[in-house]
Design an enzyme around this catalytic site. Sequence first.
Site, PDB file in Angstrom:
ATOM      1  N   HIS A  19       9.250  26.377 -12.100  1.00 48.62           N
ATOM      2  CA  HIS A  19      10.479  27.624 -11.603  1.00 48.62           C
ATOM      3  C   HIS A  19      10.824  27.002 -10.744  1.00 48.62           C
ATOM      4  O   HIS A  19      11.964  27.633  -9.944  1.00 48.62           O
ATOM      5  CB  HIS A  19      11.186  28.288 -13.349  1.00 48.62           C
ATOM      6  CG  HIS A  19      11.426  27.593 -14.302  1.00 48.62           C
ATOM      7  ND1 HIS A  19      10.584  27.985 -15.328  1.00 48.62           N
ATOM      8  CD2 HIS A  19      11.536  26.230 -15.322  1.00 48.62           C
ATOM      9  CE1 HIS A  19      10.734  27.674 -16.273  1.00 48.62           C
ATOM     10  NE2 HIS A  19      11.961  26.601 -16.171  1.00 48.62           N
ATOM     11  N   LYS A  43      18.665  26.988 -30.380  1.00 51.56           N
ATOM     12  CA  LYS A  43      16.974  26.989 -30.040  1.00 51.56           C
ATOM     13  C   LYS A  43      15.841  28.349 -30.417  1.00 51.56           C
ATOM     14  O   LYS A  43      16.768  29.076 -29.684  1.00 51.56           O
ATOM     15  CB  LYS A  43      16.834  26.609 -28.224  1.00 51.56           C
ATOM     16  CG  LYS A  43      16.630  25.675 -27.908  1.00 51.56           C
ATOM     17  CD  LYS A  43      15.925  25.317 -26.312  1.00 51.56           C
ATOM     18  CE  LYS A  43      15.807  23.949 -26.053  1.00 51.56           C
ATOM     19  NZ  LYS A  43      15.353  24.336 -24.320  1.00 51.56           N
ATOM     20  N   ARG A  92      10.001  16.663 -13.074  1.00 53.09           N
ATOM     21  CA  ARG A  92       8.038  16.922 -13.314  1.00 53.09           C
ATOM     22  C   ARG A  92       7.554  15.656 -12.691  1.00 53.09           C
ATOM     23  O   ARG A  92       6.965  15.264 -12.220  1.00 53.09           O
ATOM     24  CB  ARG A  92       7.352  18.071 -14.473  1.00 53.09           C
ATOM     25  CG  ARG A  92       7.719  19.373 -13.870  1.00 53.09           C
ATOM     26  CD  ARG A  92       7.995  20.045 -15.199  1.00 53.09           C
ATOM     27  NE  ARG A  92       8.804  19.782 -16.823  1.00 53.09           N
ATOM     28  CZ  ARG A  92       9.205  19.882 -17.183  1.00 53.09           C
ATOM     29  NH1 ARG A  92       8.277  21.214 -18.069  1.00 53.09           N
ATOM     30  NH2 ARG A  92       9.970  20.320 -17.986  1.00 53.09           N
ATOM     31  N   SER A 130       7.094  26.110 -19.824  1.00 49.09           N
ATOM     32  CA  SER A 130       7.682  27.118 -20.440  1.00 49.09           C
ATOM     33  C   SER A 130       6.853  26.811 -22.079  1.00 49.09           C
ATOM     34  O   SER A 130       6.728  28.181 -22.367  1.00 49.09           O
ATOM     35  CB  SER A 130       9.039  27.486 -20.251  1.00 49.09           C
ATOM     36  OG  SER A 130       9.353  27.505 -19.670  1.00 49.09           O
TER      37      SER A 130
HETATM   38  P1  ADP Z   1      15.972  23.599 -20.395  1.00 47.91           P
HETATM   39  O1  ADP Z   1      15.715  24.158 -21.800  1.00 47.91           O
HETATM   40  O2  ADP Z   1      17.642  23.555 -19.653  1.00 47.91           O
HETATM   41  O3  ADP Z   1      15.561  22.510 -20.439  1.00 47.91           O
HETATM   42  P2  ADP Z   1      13.435  25.196 -18.951  1.00 47.91           P
HETATM   43  O4  ADP Z   1      13.613  26.277 -18.447  1.00 47.91           O
HETATM   44  O5  ADP Z   1      12.627  24.290 -19.703  1.00 47.91           O
HETATM   45  O6  ADP Z   1      15.039  25.025 -19.589  1.00 47.91           O
HETATM   46  O7  ADP Z   1      13.914  24.091 -17.561  1.00 47.91           O
HETATM   47  C1  ADP Z   1      15.038  24.105 -16.459  1.00 47.91           C
HETATM   48  C2  ADP Z   1      14.421  23.206 -15.190  1.00 47.91           C
HETATM   49  O8  ADP Z   1      13.706  23.444 -14.608  1.00 47.91           O
HETATM   50  C3  ADP Z   1      15.032  21.620 -16.079  1.00 47.91           C
HETATM   51  O9  ADP Z   1      15.337  21.011 -15.222  1.00 47.91           O
HETATM   52  C4  ADP Z   1      13.404  21.605 -15.790  1.00 47.91           C
HETATM   53  O10 ADP Z   1      12.952  19.401 -16.042  1.00 47.91           O
HETATM   54  C5  ADP Z   1      13.067  22.352 -14.582  1.00 47.91           C
HETATM   55  N1  ADP Z   1      11.429  21.979 -14.904  1.00 47.91           N
HETATM   56  C6  ADP Z   1      10.306  23.285 -15.951  1.00 47.91           C
HETATM   57  N2  ADP Z   1       9.339  23.469 -15.502  1.00 47.91           N
HETATM   58  C7  ADP Z   1       8.777  23.060 -14.674  1.00 47.91           C
HETATM   59  C8  ADP Z   1       7.619  23.057 -13.513  1.00 47.91           C
HETATM   60  N3  ADP Z   1       7.037  22.883 -14.070  1.00 47.91           N
HETATM   61  N4  ADP Z   1       7.944  22.008 -12.489  1.00 47.91           N
HETATM   62  C9  ADP Z   1       9.923  21.804 -12.168  1.00 47.91           C
HETATM   63  N5  ADP Z   1      10.811  22.021 -12.529  1.00 47.91           N
HETATM   64  C10 ADP Z   1      10.601  22.101 -14.217  1.00 47.91           C
END
Ligand code: ADP
Length: 163
Positions: A19, A43, A92, A130
Amino acid sequence: MKNIVAVYPGSFDPPTNGHIDIIKRASKIFSKVIVAVTHNCNKKHMFSLEDRVSMMKEAVKSIKNVEVSSFSGLLVDYLDKIDSFCIVRGLRALSDFEYEFQMALMNRKLKQDVETIFLVPDQEYTFLSSSTVREIASLGGNFKNFVPKSVYKEMIKRGKENV
Ligand code: ADP
């Protein structure tokens, strides 16, 4: 580049180095980046909204043009509220694509002038999520290299408090 405020929405449960990589990239492109932590009752989160916001604030405090906020409800309504039309999301791998593509088109259906910008993280973060961090942490594994230092400290502290 125009004076554009972009919104990076997500659960950030917890914030990871992936992130932060996306936030740093976005902060170089846009005049301001608002990291918007989502409150989604459907969620089951490991951390409360307040905790996710404060962990994210601590993790990005050295990046000047980044703010952290939160919202509930529709993202397009939040965009209206803060007068932005630009969403940043991280991509990703192919596995993210279908969901992200669907969301981008749906958001555009809901608000015509919305643009979703996809940023690709450094290769070393493409495997990171996450949910993996939560899993490793709950099984007692070492997740130090996957999250910002401040997030790691906070998670370790909580883990000990829960023992
Ligand atoms: P959501 O529940 O909205 O998917 P996340 O916190 O899982 O929330 O992810 C938020 C954003 O960050 C999404 O666009 C996700 O694809 C991106 N994201 C999550 N992990 C990574 C990572 N390791 N590298 C790049 N982008 C990421």
